[in-house]
Design a protein around this motif. Structure first.
Motif, PDB file in Angstrom:
ATOM      1  N   PRO A  93      32.015  19.178  71.067  1.00  0.00           N
ATOM      2  CA  PRO A  93      32.948  18.352  71.847  1.00  0.00           C
ATOM      3  C   PRO A  93      32.568  18.303  73.326  1.00  0.00           C
ATOM      4  N   LYS A  94      32.845  17.180  73.930  1.00  0.00           N
ATOM      5  CA  LYS A  94      32.600  16.973  75.353  1.00  0.00           C
ATOM      6  C   LYS A  94      33.865  16.397  75.987  1.00  0.00           C
ATOM      7  N   PRO A  95      34.080  16.634  77.290  1.00  0.00           N
ATOM      8  CA  PRO A  95      35.283  16.113  77.951  1.00  0.00           C
ATOM      9  C   PRO A  95      35.389  14.597  77.851  1.00  0.00           C
ATOM     10  N   GLY A  96      36.618  14.131  77.845  1.00  0.00           N
ATOM     11  CA  GLY A  96      36.840  12.690  77.833  1.00  0.00           C
ATOM     12  C   GLY A  96      37.179  12.123  76.471  1.00  0.00           C
ATOM     13  N   ARG A  97      37.179  12.971  75.439  1.00  0.00           N
ATOM     14  CA  ARG A  97      37.507  12.465  74.108  1.00  0.00           C
ATOM     15  C   ARG A  97      38.990  12.098  74.039  1.00  0.00           C
ATOM     16  N   ASN A  98      39.278  10.964  73.461  1.00  0.00           N
ATOM     17  CA  ASN A  98      40.655  10.489  73.333  1.00  0.00           C
ATOM     18  C   ASN A  98      41.146  10.751  71.908  1.00  0.00           C
ATOM     19  N   TYR A  99      42.172  11.592  71.787  1.00  0.00           N
ATOM     20  CA  TYR A  99      42.692  11.960  70.468  1.00  0.00           C
ATOM     21  C   TYR A  99      43.894  11.109  70.050  1.00  0.00           C
ATOM     22  N   LYS A 100      44.292  10.174  70.888  1.00  0.00           N
ATOM     23  CA  LYS A 100      45.509   9.416  70.610  1.00  0.00           C
ATOM     24  C   LYS A 100      45.392   8.608  69.320  1.00  0.00           C
ATOM     25  N   LYS A 101      46.497   8.579  68.589  1.00  0.00           N
ATOM     26  CA  LYS A 101      46.575   7.806  67.358  1.00  0.00           C
ATOM     27  C   LYS A 101      47.554   6.658  67.567  1.00  0.00           C
ATOM     28  N   LYS A 102      47.204   5.518  67.064  1.00  0.00           N
ATOM     29  CA  LYS A 102      48.046   4.333  67.250  1.00  0.00           C
ATOM     30  C   LYS A 102      49.115   4.271  66.163  1.00  0.00           C
ATOM     31  N   VAL A 103      50.339   4.121  66.594  1.00  0.00           N
ATOM     32  CA  VAL A 103      51.467   3.908  65.675  1.00  0.00           C
ATOM     33  C   VAL A 103      52.221   2.686  66.169  1.00  0.00           C
ATOM     34  N   ASN A 104      52.421   1.715  65.300  1.00  0.00           N
ATOM     35  CA  ASN A 104      53.080   0.490  65.775  1.00  0.00           C
ATOM     36  C   ASN A 104      54.559   0.727  66.074  1.00  0.00           C
ATOM     37  N   ASN A 105      55.139  -0.169  66.847  1.00  0.00           N
ATOM     38  CA  ASN A 105      56.514   0.002  67.322  1.00  0.00           C
ATOM     39  C   ASN A 105      57.524   0.052  66.185  1.00  0.00           C
ATOM     40  N   LYS A 106      57.269  -0.697  65.131  1.00  0.00           N
ATOM     41  CA  LYS A 106      58.200  -0.721  64.007  1.00  0.00           C
ATOM     42  C   LYS A 106      58.314   0.660  63.367  1.00  0.00           C
ATOM     43  N   VAL A 107      57.181   1.327  63.196  1.00  0.00           N
ATOM     44  CA  VAL A 107      57.172   2.667  62.603  1.00  0.00           C
ATOM     45  C   VAL A 107      57.814   3.674  63.559  1.00  0.00           C
ATOM     46  N   SER A 108      57.523   3.542  64.854  1.00  0.00           N
ATOM     47  CA  SER A 108      58.105   4.453  65.854  1.00  0.00           C
ATOM     48  C   SER A 108      59.625   4.363  65.870  1.00  0.00           C
TER      49      SER A 108
END
Length: 209
Positions: A93-108
């Motif tokens: 691993p190196k700095p700067g990795r984005n772990y965010k997962k996309k969840v649409n507004n309807k599911v949220s």
């Protein structure tokens, strides 16, 4: 569908029971939506700052460890090659990795409503009338919790302009406070009981109308 919820004052006295806003509830609780959103919330908390050293970044290893030939061993150019202990890491691993997962507004929205519905069905949700404290008073909140017999994980969901109330809550063990637009599905699911201040309740009703 509808269910009543208790509205209490800061002294823990029941003022009345009101029908909970249907816009904040669902007919069928979605465990999958709650799971997906909590996974995304946890992933978003990861900073991605961890780092490993590659072969070129590990200190040392400038000299060949032994002769190229006539040793019976495989040829080696450096003791900092990945196969050596203390060597560089391949594909680390190196700095700067984005772990965010996309969840649409309807599911949220479904997940948030499902979490509230579950608490309401378990009689673990209470409304608190709007209160304004001139200064932080932790004892006032402790008395409120004692009157309501709440001694385990409690989450207060508050409206804006409640700095003294937040300060009164944050020093109590196993009790937390979040503004209505900051409370997450994970916060609601982790709490044993939820206390929603009336102005926050009204604000949530407008958000999910």
């Amino acid at each position: 569908m509808g269910k009543n919820v208790k509205l209490v004052n800061i002294n823990g006295e029941i003022i009345k029971e009101v029908a909970f806003n249907k816009n904040l509830l669902v007919d069928k609780i979605s465990k999958q939506a709650m799971f997906d959103v909590v996974v995304a919330e946890l992933a978003a908390q990861r900073q991605g700052t961890h780092s490993t050293l590659t072969k070129g970044e590990v200190r040392g290893g400038g000299k060949k460890p032994y002769m190229q030939k006539h040793t019976g061993n495989a040829r080696q150019g450096s003791i900092r090659n990945p196969q050596w202990v203390g060597g560089g890491i391949v594909f680390g691993p190196k700095p700067g990795r984005n772990y965010k997962k996309k969840v649409n507004n309807k599911v949220s929205r479904l997940a948030f409503k499902s979490a509230l519905t579950e608490k309401l069905n378990n009689d673990s949700l209470i409304l608190l009338e709007d209160v304004s404290l001139n200064k932080p008073k932790t004892k006032t909140i402790i008395n409120l919790l004692n009157k309501l017999n709440l001694d385990k994980k409690v989450l207060f969901i508050l409206g804006s302009g409640n700095d003294n109330l937040i300060k009164s809550i944050r020093n109590i063990n196993k009790v937390s406070a979040k503004l209505f637009n900051q409370a997450s599905v994970k916060d609601i699911m982790n709490a044993k009981n939820i206390i929603i201040q009336n102005n926050a309740y009204e604000a949530l009703g407008k958000v999910y109308c």
